[in-house]
Design a protein around this motif. Structure first.
Motif, PDB file in Angstrom:
ATOM      1  N   ASP A  59       5.521  -5.257 -10.210  1.00 45.94           N
ATOM      2  CA  ASP A  59       5.240  -4.703  -8.884  1.00 45.94           C
ATOM      3  C   ASP A  59       5.327  -5.788  -7.804  1.00 45.94           C
ATOM      4  OD1 ASP A  59       5.028  -2.112  -9.663  1.00 45.94           O
ATOM      5  OD2 ASP A  59       2.901  -1.873  -9.144  1.00 45.94           O
ATOM      6  N   ARG A  60       4.910  -6.997  -8.142  1.00 43.51           N
ATOM      7  CA  ARG A  60       5.041  -8.112  -7.193  1.00 43.51           C
ATOM      8  C   ARG A  60       6.532  -8.318  -6.858  1.00 43.51           C
ATOM      9  NH1 ARG A  60       0.806 -11.327  -4.708  1.00 43.51           N
ATOM     10  NH2 ARG A  60      -0.991 -11.206  -6.053  1.00 43.51           N
ATOM     11  N   ALA A  61       7.381  -8.220  -7.876  1.00 40.34           N
ATOM     12  CA  ALA A  61       8.827  -8.387  -7.655  1.00 40.34           C
ATOM     13  C   ALA A  61       9.349  -7.245  -6.779  1.00 40.34           C
ATOM     14  CB  ALA A  61       9.559  -8.432  -8.991  1.00 40.34           C
ATOM     15  N   ARG A  62       8.846  -6.023  -7.016  1.00 42.22           N
ATOM     16  CA  ARG A  62       9.253  -4.880  -6.171  1.00 42.22           C
ATOM     17  C   ARG A  62       8.856  -5.125  -4.718  1.00 42.22           C
ATOM     18  NH1 ARG A  62       7.067  -1.972 -10.663  1.00 42.22           N
ATOM     19  NH2 ARG A  62       8.850  -1.595 -12.002  1.00 42.22           N
ATOM     20  N   LEU A  63       7.688  -5.693  -4.560  1.00 45.80           N
ATOM     21  CA  LEU A  63       7.220  -5.958  -3.192  1.00 45.80           C
ATOM     22  C   LEU A  63       8.141  -6.977  -2.503  1.00 45.80           C
ATOM     23  CD1 LEU A  63       5.222  -5.657  -0.883  1.00 45.80           C
ATOM     24  CD2 LEU A  63       3.736  -7.328  -2.009  1.00 45.80           C
ATOM     25  N   ARG A  64       8.505  -8.008  -3.225  1.00 42.73           N
ATOM     26  CA  ARG A  64       9.391  -9.026  -2.625  1.00 42.73           C
ATOM     27  C   ARG A  64      10.731  -8.408  -2.244  1.00 42.73           C
ATOM     28  NH1 ARG A  64       6.975 -12.303  -6.806  1.00 42.73           N
ATOM     29  NH2 ARG A  64       8.770 -11.992  -8.169  1.00 42.73           N
ATOM     30  N   GLN A  65      11.232  -7.537  -3.118  1.00 41.18           N
ATOM     31  CA  GLN A  65      12.511  -6.861  -2.823  1.00 41.18           C
ATOM     32  C   GLN A  65      12.390  -6.005  -1.567  1.00 41.18           C
ATOM     33  OE1 GLN A  65      13.760  -4.307  -5.971  1.00 41.18           O
ATOM     34  NE2 GLN A  65      14.695  -5.978  -7.129  1.00 41.18           N
ATOM     35  N   ALA A  66      11.287  -5.261  -1.494  1.00 43.97           N
ATOM     36  CA  ALA A  66      11.079  -4.381  -0.336  1.00 43.97           C
ATOM     37  C   ALA A  66      10.984  -5.214   0.938  1.00 43.97           C
ATOM     38  CB  ALA A  66       9.812  -3.544  -0.533  1.00 43.97           C
ATOM     39  N   LEU A  67      10.303  -6.360   0.839  1.00 42.50           N
ATOM     40  CA  LEU A  67      10.134  -7.215   2.020  1.00 42.50           C
ATOM     41  C   LEU A  67      11.472  -7.814   2.450  1.00 42.50           C
ATOM     42  CD1 LEU A  67       8.052  -8.421   3.991  1.00 42.50           C
ATOM     43  CD2 LEU A  67       7.822 -10.356   2.435  1.00 42.50           C
ATOM     44  N   GLU A  68      12.277  -8.199   1.474  1.00 41.53           N
ATOM     45  CA  GLU A  68      13.580  -8.789   1.790  1.00 41.53           C
ATOM     46  C   GLU A  68      14.471  -7.788   2.524  1.00 41.53           C
ATOM     47  OE1 GLU A  68      14.965 -12.444  -1.019  1.00 41.53           O
ATOM     48  OE2 GLU A  68      14.765 -10.471  -1.906  1.00 41.53           O
ATOM     49  N   ARG A  69      14.325  -6.514   2.138  1.00 41.91           N
ATOM     50  CA  ARG A  69      15.166  -5.480   2.758  1.00 41.91           C
ATOM     51  C   ARG A  69      14.604  -4.991   4.099  1.00 41.91           C
ATOM     52  NH1 ARG A  69      15.117  -2.212  -2.267  1.00 41.91           N
ATOM     53  NH2 ARG A  69      16.511  -3.291  -3.693  1.00 41.91           N
ATOM     54  N   ALA A  70      13.328  -5.274   4.337  1.00 42.09           N
ATOM     55  CA  ALA A  70      12.668  -4.702   5.517  1.00 42.09           C
ATOM     56  C   ALA A  70      13.197  -5.324   6.813  1.00 42.09           C
ATOM     57  CB  ALA A  70      11.165  -4.927   5.411  1.00 42.09           C
ATOM     58  N   ALA A  71      13.393  -4.470   7.801  1.00 40.54           N
ATOM     59  CA  ALA A  71      13.787  -4.984   9.122  1.00 40.54           C
ATOM     60  C   ALA A  71      12.498  -5.102   9.939  1.00 40.54           C
ATOM     61  CB  ALA A  71      14.762  -4.022   9.774  1.00 40.54           C
ATOM     62  N   ILE A  72      12.050  -6.351  10.128  1.00 40.73           N
ATOM     63  CA  ILE A  72      10.790  -6.574  10.854  1.00 40.73           C
ATOM     64  C   ILE A  72      11.104  -7.188  12.211  1.00 40.73           C
ATOM     65  CG2 ILE A  72       8.546  -7.745  10.784  1.00 40.73           C
ATOM     66  CD1 ILE A  72       8.906  -7.805   7.681  1.00 40.73           C
ATOM     67  N   GLU A  73      10.580  -6.549  13.243  1.00 41.84           N
ATOM     68  CA  GLU A  73      10.840  -7.067  14.594  1.00 41.84           C
ATOM     69  C   GLU A  73       9.510  -7.295  15.306  1.00 41.84           C
ATOM     70  OE1 GLU A  73      14.422  -4.517  16.320  1.00 41.84           O
ATOM     71  OE2 GLU A  73      12.957  -3.422  15.138  1.00 41.84           O
ATOM     72  N   LEU A 106       0.838  -1.209   0.000  1.00 38.45           N
ATOM     73  CA  LEU A 106       0.000   0.000   0.000  1.00 38.45           C
ATOM     74  C   LEU A 106       0.869   1.252   0.000  1.00 38.45           C
ATOM     75  CD1 LEU A 106      -2.763  -0.962   2.615  1.00 38.45           C
ATOM     76  CD2 LEU A 106      -3.034  -0.748   0.131  1.00 38.45           C
ATOM     77  N   ARG A 107       1.893   1.252   0.842  1.00 34.96           N
ATOM     78  CA  ARG A 107       2.739   2.445   0.946  1.00 34.96           C
ATOM     79  C   ARG A 107       3.480   2.726  -0.359  1.00 34.96           C
ATOM     80  NH1 ARG A 107       5.563   2.538   6.922  1.00 34.96           N
ATOM     81  NH2 ARG A 107       3.652   3.007   8.076  1.00 34.96           N
ATOM     82  N   LEU A 108       3.865   1.643  -1.038  1.00 31.86           N
ATOM     83  CA  LEU A 108       4.611   1.834  -2.291  1.00 31.86           C
ATOM     84  C   LEU A 108       3.665   1.927  -3.486  1.00 31.86           C
ATOM     85  CD1 LEU A 108       7.464  -0.766  -1.559  1.00 31.86           C
ATOM     86  CD2 LEU A 108       7.638   1.727  -1.403  1.00 31.86           C
ATOM     87  N   ALA A 109       2.359   1.913  -3.195  1.00 30.46           N
ATOM     88  CA  ALA A 109       1.321   2.001  -4.240  1.00 30.46           C
ATOM     89  C   ALA A 109       1.546   0.957  -5.337  1.00 30.46           C
ATOM     90  CB  ALA A 109       1.269   3.413  -4.833  1.00 30.46           C
ATOM     91  N   LEU A 110       1.792  -0.297  -4.905  1.00 35.08           N
ATOM     92  CA  LEU A 110       2.077  -1.358  -5.876  1.00 35.08           C
ATOM     93  C   LEU A 110       0.780  -2.008  -6.356  1.00 35.08           C
ATOM     94  CD1 LEU A 110       5.161  -2.962  -4.088  1.00 35.08           C
ATOM     95  CD2 LEU A 110       5.161  -1.345  -6.002  1.00 35.08           C
ATOM     96  N   ASP A 111       0.811  -2.440  -7.593  1.00 35.91           N
ATOM     97  CA  ASP A 111      -0.348  -3.095  -8.197  1.00 35.91           C
ATOM     98  C   ASP A 111      -0.115  -4.614  -8.124  1.00 35.91           C
ATOM     99  OD1 ASP A 111      -2.264  -4.165  -9.807  1.00 35.91           O
ATOM    100  OD2 ASP A 111      -1.692  -3.059 -11.629  1.00 35.91           O
ATOM    101  N   LEU A 112      -0.929  -5.305  -7.334  1.00 39.18           N
ATOM    102  CA  LEU A 112      -0.699  -6.740  -7.123  1.00 39.18           C
ATOM    103  C   LEU A 112      -0.992  -7.573  -8.368  1.00 39.18           C
ATOM    104  CD1 LEU A 112      -2.156  -7.093  -3.513  1.00 39.18           C
ATOM    105  CD2 LEU A 112       0.266  -6.989  -4.175  1.00 39.18           C
ATOM    106  N   ALA A 113      -1.636  -6.961  -9.331  1.00 37.67           N
ATOM    107  CA  ALA A 113      -1.907  -7.683 -10.582  1.00 37.67           C
ATOM    108  C   ALA A 113      -0.732  -7.579 -11.549  1.00 37.67           C
ATOM    109  CB  ALA A 113      -3.162  -7.110 -11.232  1.00 37.67           C
ATOM    110  N   ASP A 114       0.275  -6.779 -11.166  1.00 37.93           N
ATOM    111  CA  ASP A 114       1.401  -6.531 -12.067  1.00 37.93           C
ATOM    112  C   ASP A 114       2.633  -7.303 -11.569  1.00 37.93           C
ATOM    113  OD1 ASP A 114       2.527  -4.352 -14.159  1.00 37.93           O
ATOM    114  OD2 ASP A 114       3.984  -4.722 -12.555  1.00 37.93           O
ATOM    115  N   GLU A 115       3.194  -8.164 -12.418  1.00 38.22           N
ATOM    116  CA  GLU A 115       4.291  -9.035 -11.976  1.00 38.22           C
ATOM    117  C   GLU A 115       5.518  -8.232 -11.548  1.00 38.22           C
ATOM    118  OE1 GLU A 115       6.022 -11.703 -10.337  1.00 38.22           O
ATOM    119  OE2 GLU A 115       3.906 -12.109 -10.729  1.00 38.22           O
TER     120      GLU A 115
END
Ligand code: DC
Length: 236
Positions: free
Chosen positions: A63-77, A52-61
């Motif tokens: 954007d899905r790849a961008r989301l995975r990249q963002a998640l991989e970089r995210a520090a989640i605690e 949502l924050r990155l305004a990604l379109d889940l129907a777009d492959e």
């Protein structure tokens, strides 16, 4: 207690559909055993928040790849502060934001990406490390920790789950049939997506302890899981 347990005796997996009390049960079981509590759904919710924050379109492959990249970089605690689970994303407390209707409405679509699920699963294994944890989710006993020490599958009727969700989210409408019907419909839709997806669908592991929580009070629900865990600890 944990240091005396064999390596595989580290995870209690609590799976089941939304609204069965998995997270409150898992948290209380963890507290009573002195184990860590990990909420796997929170990782999918953080991913949905990023989309949502990155305004990604889940129907777009792409954007899905961008989301995975963002998640991989995210520090989640994840940690429990004063009895309440807090989720941080890059140091920012997002515990409330990941429960908003905007996140809830897209999270099962985010969770149906197999490559994104791999990233979450790796994150969950890191959270557990060499320690002991109670983890709630949909595929913890079937996919993420198939060797879990104890697997529990919580279930309840759709009506009961809708009733609990309304009471939690909008107590003033707890007896309102329109609210109950609308919560039941959105729970049923989420269940359908979780059960029908091709990768890691929601289902009970063959060796899971089934608990139907309709008509069961919270203490009895927790006590059944703790007793099962203690029985197994006694046998190891
Ligand atoms: O438990 P929850 O409602 O916070 O989970 C959010 C979403 O994430 C839910 O639609 C299903 C998905 N999920 C999943 O696919 N696998 C998990 N282990 C946990 C949650």
């Amino acid at each position: 207690m944990s240091s005396r347990l064999p390596f595989l005796a580290r995870v209690i997996a609590i799976d089941g559909p939304a609204g069965t009390g998995k997270s409150t049960t898992a948290r209380e079981v963890a507290r009573r055993l002195g184990w860590r509590y990990v909420d796997s759904g929170a990782f999918y919710r953080v991913a949905a928040l990023l989309a949502l924050r990155l305004a990604l379109d889940l129907a777009d492959e792409a954007d899905r790849a961008r989301l995975r990249q963002a998640l991989e970089r995210a520090a989640i605690e994840q940690e429990i502060v004063g009895g309440t689970p807090r989720i941080r994303l890059g140091g920012e407390d997002v515990s409330v934001e990941i429960r908003t209707p905007a996140v809830t409405s897209i999270v099962s679509r985010v969770a149906d990406d197999p490559a994104l699920r791999e990233i979450v699963n790796a994150g969950l294994r890191v959270q557990v490390g060499e320690g002991t944890a109670v983890i709630d989710g949909r595929d913890i006993g079937t996919v993420v920790f198939p060797d879990a020490f104890l697997k529990v599958f919580l279930d309840a009727s759709l009506e009961e789950r809708a009733r609990r969700r309304v009471a939690e989210a909008e107590p003033a409408r707890a007896a309102d049939p329109v609210a109950l019907a609308s919560y039941a419909q959105s729970l049923a839709e989420r269940d359908r997506r979780d059960r029908e997806r091709s990768v890691a669908p929601l289902r009970a592991a063959e060796d899971a302890l089934h608990i139907d929580t309709s008509g069961l009070d919270f203490d009895s629900q927790v006590a059944r899981v703790v007793r099962a865990a203690q029985d197994r600890i006694g046998r190891t």
